[in-house]
Every structure is written in structure tokens, then in C-alpha cells.
Write a protein that holds these residues in place. Structure first.
Motif, short mmCIF file in Angstrom:
data_model
loop_
_atom_site.label_atom_id
_atom_site.label_comp_id
_atom_site.label_asym_id
_atom_site.label_seq_id
_atom_site.Cartn_x
_atom_site.Cartn_y
_atom_site.Cartn_z
N VAL A 111 0.87 -1.18 0.00
CA VAL A 111 0.00 0.00 0.00
C VAL A 111 0.90 1.23 0.00
CG1 VAL A 111 -1.73 1.34 1.25
CG2 VAL A 111 -1.85 -1.16 1.27
N ARG A 112 0.63 2.15 -0.93
CA ARG A 112 1.33 3.43 -0.98
C ARG A 112 0.30 4.54 -0.89
NH1 ARG A 112 4.75 1.23 -5.92
NH2 ARG A 112 2.63 0.86 -6.51
N ILE A 113 0.55 5.48 -0.03
CA ILE A 113 -0.32 6.64 0.14
C ILE A 113 0.56 7.85 -0.11
CG2 ILE A 113 -1.83 7.91 1.72
CD1 ILE A 113 -1.87 5.17 3.36
N GLY A 114 0.17 8.70 -1.03
CA GLY A 114 1.01 9.85 -1.34
C GLY A 114 0.22 11.09 -1.64
N SER A 115 0.86 12.21 -1.38
CA SER A 115 0.31 13.51 -1.69
C SER A 115 1.41 14.26 -2.43
CB SER A 115 -0.09 14.22 -0.41
OG SER A 115 -0.95 15.29 -0.66
N PHE A 116 1.05 14.93 -3.51
CA PHE A 116 2.07 15.41 -4.43
C PHE A 116 1.99 16.90 -4.69
CE2 PHE A 116 1.05 11.00 -5.05
CZ PHE A 116 2.29 10.43 -4.79
N SER A 117 2.74 17.33 -5.64
CA SER A 117 3.02 18.73 -5.96
C SER A 117 1.80 19.63 -5.86
CB SER A 117 3.58 18.81 -7.37
OG SER A 117 4.69 17.96 -7.49
N PRO A 118 1.98 20.83 -5.32
CA PRO A 118 3.22 21.25 -4.67
C PRO A 118 3.29 20.75 -3.22
CG PRO A 118 1.65 23.05 -4.63
CD PRO A 118 0.99 21.91 -5.38
#
Length: 192
Positions: A111-118
């Protein structure tokens, strides 16, 4: 898992997240996570605690985003925040990728949880930065499906439980914070 592999996987996830569509909202789940710093530049000292939150709208559907036991979900309105060493970090848009029973020894459920640019740290914005949580189980059947988990059960992921904050790029100087993920708990969901 080395830092370069960590960054490469998360940059690929960042690119994929920008392609997913989001349906109308229904229930917004809010999670709190904790961790322990294991490496950092100026953000925090090893051993210091990390606290953070992320939100995710359950109406986000995997339509057209599933392939080979992997489904990806994207909530462009989701948010992710972290506090470590007195520094406030945040990013907008939350993507969750779930890989169930991959059949690859050592990398069965992920499981990968990510928040991205900016990505923002202490009010300074980085246009290609990201914030991420990553869990890997060496055995199958930690996950029951490719649905976005409601309960993450971090303790069941026996191989990798980590997170980080990066201002982009692939050098160690770009990774401002790396930590061991201690837990994720569901806070009260809100109806929208």
C-alpha cells in the motif's frame, strides 16, 4: 529498501496519480499517522516523532485504474500534513495504490499513500515535491482485496513501514525527511 528505490517508486506513483479521475464525494475519511525519524536533513533529528494526517473521499472509484492485482485511487481534494522537529509540511491531492498478492517473493501486498506537488514546508512551496507513506508485506493475504483500505493495520506489514517528505528530484538533499511508520488510525469520518 534503499533510498533511490524508495524515491523511484514514489515518483512513478506521483506521475500515475495525476492521470486518475475522481467521482462525486460521499464520505471523507480522515486518518492520523505517527512515525519515528530515522534520517533527515535539517527537518528533525533521528529518533524524533512525526505526526500527521491525511484525508480521502470514499467516492473516489478505481474505474479504469486497475491492472494486474493493483488498483489506484485518487482524491484531488484530499490533503496530507506532517509535523516533525517543529516543521509543518503539507501537500494537496491524495493518491492510494493497493497491490494485492503480487506473487513476487518479498513484495506480496503493498500500500502506498502519497500527496504530491506542490509540497509545502514552513510556508515554502516546492512544485515537484511529495509526501508519502509506504507499507510492504512479505507474505500474501495481509490485504483481502485491491479496495482502498479503511483500516490500514500497519503492524501486519512486516517488510516495510516507512514514510518521507521530499522537495523533488532524486538526490539525498531533496529527501528532507525519512521515517519509520509506527501506525495509522481512522479518525471520525465526515459526511459530505
Amino acid at each position: 529498501m534503499d533510498q533511490m528505490h524508495f524515491r523511484r517508486n514514489h515518483l512513478a506513483l506521483a506521475a500515475a496519480c495525476s492521470l486518475w479521475a475522481c467521482a462525486a464525494s460521499a464520505e471523507v475519511l480522515r486518518y492520523e499517522f505517527t512515525g519515528t525519524v530515522d534520517s533527515s536533513t535539517y527537518v528533525a533529528q533521528p529518533g524524533e516523532k512525526v505526526t500527521g494526517t491525511f484525508s480521502f473521499d470514499t467516492a473516489t472509484a478505481p474505474v479504469g485504474t486497475c491492472f494486474n492485482n493493483t488498483c489506484s485511487y485518487n482524491d484531488p481534494n484530499g490533503t496530507m500534513t506532517m509535523l516533525a522537529g517543529g516543521h509543518q509540511m503539507s501537500a494537496s491531492g491524495v493518491g492510494i495504490t493497493v497491490q494485492n498478492d503480487q506473487g513476487i517473493p518479498g513484495y506480496e501486498d503493498i500500500v502506498r499513500i502519497g500527496s504530491f506537488s506542490p509540497a509545502v514546508i514552513d510556508g515554502t512551496s516546492y512544485p515537484v515535491g511529495f509526501m508519502t507513506l509506504w507499507m510492504v508485506a512479505s507474505k500474501p493475504q495481509v490485504l483481502g482485496s485491491t479496495d482502498a483500505p479503511r483500516d490500514y493495520q500497519v503492524h501486519r506489514f512486516d517488510m516495510v513501514r516507512e514514510g518521507g517528505f521530499s522537495t523533488g528530484g532524486v538526490t539525498l538533499q531533496d529527501t528532507l525527511l525519512h521515517f519509520q511508520l509506527d501506525g495509522i488510525k481512522l479518525l471520525q469520518p465526515s459526511q459530505q
